[in-house]
Scaffold this motif. Structure first.
Motif, PDB file in Angstrom:
ATOM      1  N   ASN A 118       0.829  -1.210   0.000  1.00  0.00           N
ATOM      2  CA  ASN A 118       0.000   0.000   0.000  1.00  0.00           C
ATOM      3  C   ASN A 118       0.865   1.263   0.000  1.00  0.00           C
ATOM      4  OD1 ASN A 118      -2.420  -1.420   0.014  1.00  0.00           O
ATOM      5  ND2 ASN A 118      -2.521  -1.504   2.254  1.00  0.00           N
ATOM      6  N   LEU A 119       1.970   1.220   0.758  1.00  0.00           N
ATOM      7  CA  LEU A 119       2.878   2.375   0.783  1.00  0.00           C
ATOM      8  C   LEU A 119       3.515   2.591  -0.589  1.00  0.00           C
ATOM      9  CD1 LEU A 119       4.391   4.594   2.290  1.00  0.00           C
ATOM     10  CD2 LEU A 119       6.091   2.881   2.964  1.00  0.00           C
ATOM     11  N   ASN A 133       0.928   4.135  -2.903  1.00  0.00           N
ATOM     12  CA  ASN A 133       0.735   5.559  -2.616  1.00  0.00           C
ATOM     13  C   ASN A 133       1.929   6.394  -3.089  1.00  0.00           C
ATOM     14  OD1 ASN A 133      -1.765   5.113  -1.419  1.00  0.00           O
ATOM     15  ND2 ASN A 133      -0.881   4.804   0.623  1.00  0.00           N
ATOM     16  N   GLN A 134       3.126   5.867  -2.905  1.00  0.00           N
ATOM     17  CA  GLN A 134       4.306   6.580  -3.383  1.00  0.00           C
ATOM     18  C   GLN A 134       4.283   6.717  -4.903  1.00  0.00           C
ATOM     19  OE1 GLN A 134       7.548   4.284  -1.805  1.00  0.00           O
ATOM     20  NE2 GLN A 134       7.536   5.317   0.192  1.00  0.00           N
ATOM     21  N   VAL A 171       1.631   6.758  -6.799  1.00  0.00           N
ATOM     22  CA  VAL A 171       0.578   7.718  -7.134  1.00  0.00           C
ATOM     23  C   VAL A 171       1.104   9.148  -7.020  1.00  0.00           C
ATOM     24  CG1 VAL A 171      -1.632   8.675  -6.379  1.00  0.00           C
ATOM     25  CG2 VAL A 171      -1.343   6.202  -6.542  1.00  0.00           C
ATOM     26  N   VAL A 172       1.807   9.440  -5.929  1.00  0.00           N
ATOM     27  CA  VAL A 172       2.341  10.784  -5.719  1.00  0.00           C
ATOM     28  C   VAL A 172       3.403  11.115  -6.765  1.00  0.00           C
ATOM     29  CG1 VAL A 172       3.690  12.219  -4.138  1.00  0.00           C
ATOM     30  CG2 VAL A 172       1.787  10.854  -3.272  1.00  0.00           C
ATOM     31  N   SER A 209       4.080   7.352   4.870  1.00  0.00           N
ATOM     32  CA  SER A 209       2.633   7.304   4.658  1.00  0.00           C
ATOM     33  C   SER A 209       1.939   8.585   5.111  1.00  0.00           C
ATOM     34  CB  SER A 209       2.037   6.098   5.393  1.00  0.00           C
ATOM     35  OG  SER A 209       2.353   6.164   6.781  1.00  0.00           O
ATOM     36  N   LEU A 229       2.871  11.504   2.787  1.00  0.00           N
ATOM     37  CA  LEU A 229       2.215  11.390   1.483  1.00  0.00           C
ATOM     38  C   LEU A 229       0.782  11.893   1.546  1.00  0.00           C
ATOM     39  CD1 LEU A 229       3.486   7.900   0.263  1.00  0.00           C
ATOM     40  CD2 LEU A 229       4.163  10.153  -0.587  1.00  0.00           C
ATOM     41  N   TRP A 230       0.078  11.564   2.646  1.00  0.00           N
ATOM     42  CA  TRP A 230      -1.298  12.071   2.800  1.00  0.00           C
ATOM     43  C   TRP A 230      -1.292  13.590   2.897  1.00  0.00           C
ATOM     44  CZ3 TRP A 230      -3.513  15.044   6.600  1.00  0.00           C
ATOM     45  CH2 TRP A 230      -4.907  15.189   6.535  1.00  0.00           C
ATOM     46  N   ARG A 257      -0.477  15.194  -0.609  1.00  0.00           N
ATOM     47  CA  ARG A 257      -1.608  15.203  -1.536  1.00  0.00           C
ATOM     48  C   ARG A 257      -2.683  16.194  -1.089  1.00  0.00           C
ATOM     49  NH1 ARG A 257      -3.942   9.748  -3.673  1.00  0.00           N
ATOM     50  NH2 ARG A 257      -4.461  11.193  -5.375  1.00  0.00           N
ATOM     51  N   VAL A 293      -2.697   2.204  -9.626  1.00  0.00           N
ATOM     52  CA  VAL A 293      -2.134   3.548  -9.485  1.00  0.00           C
ATOM     53  C   VAL A 293      -2.935   4.545 -10.324  1.00  0.00           C
ATOM     54  CG1 VAL A 293      -0.112   4.977 -10.000  1.00  0.00           C
ATOM     55  CG2 VAL A 293       0.177   2.759  -8.901  1.00  0.00           C
ATOM     56  N   GLU A 302      -6.165   5.713  -8.716  1.00  0.00           N
ATOM     57  CA  GLU A 302      -6.059   6.618  -7.568  1.00  0.00           C
ATOM     58  C   GLU A 302      -5.442   7.969  -7.927  1.00  0.00           C
ATOM     59  OE1 GLU A 302      -4.182   4.852  -4.218  1.00  0.00           O
ATOM     60  OE2 GLU A 302      -5.271   2.953  -4.380  1.00  0.00           O
TER      61      GLU A 302
END
Length: 538
Positions: free
Chosen positions: A6-7, A10-11, A13-14, A31, A34-35, A38, A324, A327
């Motif tokens: 999951n990390l 998310n990475q 995606v960013v 984590s 990153l939240w 965004r 990816v 999201e």
């Protein structure tokens, strides 16, 4: 393993979002960070920041000594509204709080090492500290102090938040050394001709012959100022009229000064500035593309670390990339194009080259596709569709619009010397009524031929249709208040606007509607579309 996956997602995606917006990937990637990252770059947060900058800049319109009134004539304008002490300062404090949050989030996300390298961020902090100290001083003097430093620093908040302005400032900074040589030549040119002018137009015994000396070349500051203004041609030919009246040969001095200064040195300065800006623009585009490639490569490296990928070689599974894409915030056109390419790909794993090739869709400009026209079964309707959907029908509309403009010009010329009571609005009112009905008919026939969705998909049609509807509403309102046009049509003032004001408003909108002809002319189409695209980007 699930938390790590999951990390990594998310990475990725960013990093993809960084690549889309040409942002640097040098920031925290845990984590929580990153939240926060965004959230900071979300539309809502950036909109709040832009609104805050707009508000703090708009305070200048109401702060003392503001003169924001309807008229600038001191004889008729009412006293400007002066807000009480503490009102604008409270708004300022709220803006400062938003800027403090902005600085704190930025500093945390980029890390301590990057913070000391970021000169813009350090200048941001210094500007905010000075502004806050000046704000405290202002309240201490109950808003009666004469000097407020923070007002001079407010444009910096806009500057540091705009990447385009930062690039422009850097380009100006890199251009200054190249400009210095030409500026020095301009200074020498101005100084030499100033001395020549003081010697040439020196004071004599005859006061009647000394008008040039008395008005323009009395002393060194006046001589320098006169020639500096002449360099911009603002006082040409006034500056040479007294000397020219005395002897025509004096015009040679002013001609030489203008030719050397304007046609050579000023054009050389413009060429240097253009050349430097073009070179910096090329470097800026290259660095932006490099940041995009770096962000995409970083996303690939992160996704290749997932547990589901093959350990033998660096590759990314199609399923992970699809997750990816779902999201990531990106243009729907690019997202659909990438997904179509993935579906066409028969492999389950993507190499680095394939991964990079997929995201080349980000570099492509969108090709707007217009909705299809309706398909009529009737042979008569098909002929109507062909006739009113043909470009020649649009050309006919341009000719009619030109005829409308000519008729307005003729009436304005004929009525220019008449008193308001002597004018007869019958002819212009009847002509405008005819043309507006034609505009309405033209709009309806185009909708019939193209369909409503296809008609509205063209910006020129939206512009044309909106003005046609406004003109129709104004014409109906005019008839409802003042009746139909007839000879000697000069009714008394009724409603919000007089008849003459209504007619003027209609005529101005008709003239504005004539701009529809510009995109249809090849000579003016490219410059106009370039100007519009520049305004949109700004």
């Amino acid at each position: 393993a699930g938390a790590d996956n999951n990390l990594y997602i998310n990475q990725a995606v960013v990093f993809i979002e960084d690549a889309i917006q040409y942002r640097s990937i040098n920031h925290r990637v845990d984590s929580k960070s990153l939240w926060l990252y965004r959230w900071y770059y979300s539309r809502t947060c950036q909109w709040i920041l832009s609104l805050t900058i707009t508000v703090i800049l708009a305070l200048a319109f109401i702060e003392e000594p503001s003169s924001l009134t309807i008229t600038s004539d001191v004889r008729y304008r009412l006293p400007a509204w002066n807000p009480s002490c503490g009102l604008t300062e409270s708004i300022e404090l709220l803006c400062f709080l938003v800027f403090m949050v902005d600085i704190s989030v930025k500093s945390y996300l980029i890390g301590w090492k990057e913070f000391w390298k970021n000169k813009w961020l350090m200048a941001y902090i210094l500007t905010l500290i000075v502004s806050f100290v000046d704000w405290i001083v202002s309240l201490s003097f109950f808003c009666k102090e004469s000097v407020r430093i923070r007002r001079l620093l407010r444009p910096f908040f806009l500057l540091q938040n705009s990447s385009m302005m930062k690039k422009t400032l850097k380009s100006i900074n890199s251009t200054l050394p190249e400009m210095a040589s030409v500026v020095l030549l301009l200074a020498v040119h101005l100084s030499l001709f100033t001395m020549f002018a003081m010697l040439l137009f020196a004071r004599t015994k005859d006061n009647q012959q000394d008008k040039e000396w008395a008005v323009y070349f009395r002393n060194l500051p006046d001589s320098l100022t006169s020639l500096l203004v002449l360099l911009t041609t603002a006082n040409n030919p006034d500056v040479m009229i007294p000397a020219y009246s005395k002897n025509r040969a004096y015009s040679i001095f002013f001609i030489l000064f203008t030719v050397l200064g304007n046609l050579f040195l000023m054009n050389l300065l413009t060429a240097i500035i253009y050349n430097q800006f073009r070179g910096y623009l090329l470097k800026s585009v290259q660095s932006s593309l490099f940041r995009r490639r770096l962000g995409i490569r970083a996303a690939f490296e992160v996704l290749s670390s997932l547990k589901e990928t093959s350990a033998q070689q660096s590759c990314v599974s199609v399923g992970a990339l699809l997750q990816v894409l779902q999201e990531a915030e990106m243009d729907s056109r690019c997202k659909q194009a990438i997904m179509r390419s993935l579906k066409m790909c028969s492999c389950d794993q993507l190499s680095a080259a394939q991964f990079q090739q997929l995201f080349e869709e980000l570099d492509k400009d969108a090709i707007k596709q217009h909705p299809p026209s309706p398909e009529y079964q009737s042979h008569f309707m098909q002929k109507m569709q062909f006739a009113f959907g043909h470009p020649y029908f649009g050309y006919l509309g341009n000719v009619v619009a030109l005829a409308n403009i000519i008729s307005i010009c003729v009436v304005l010329v004929m009525d220019s010397d008449k008193q308001l009571s002597e004018r007869d609005d019958f002819f212009l009112g009847a002509v405008n009524c005819f043309f507006i009905l034609y505009y309405l008919l033209e709009m309806l026939l185009k909708i019939l031929a193209m369909g409503l969705k296809r008609y509205l998909s063209y910006s020129s049609n939206r512009f044309d249709g909106l003005l046609t509807v406004i003109l129709l509403i104004l014409e109906i309102a005019t008839f409802a208040v003042y009746g139909f046009p007839h000879p000697g049509w000069r009714p008394e003032f009724m409603g919000l606007l007089s008849l003459w004001d209504m007619v003027r408003l209609v005529n101005m909108l008709i003239v504005f509607r004539f701009l529809r002809i510009i995109p249809n002319m090849k000579v003016t189409a490219f410059p106009s579309t370039t100007q519009i695209s520049l305004l949109v980007k700004l």
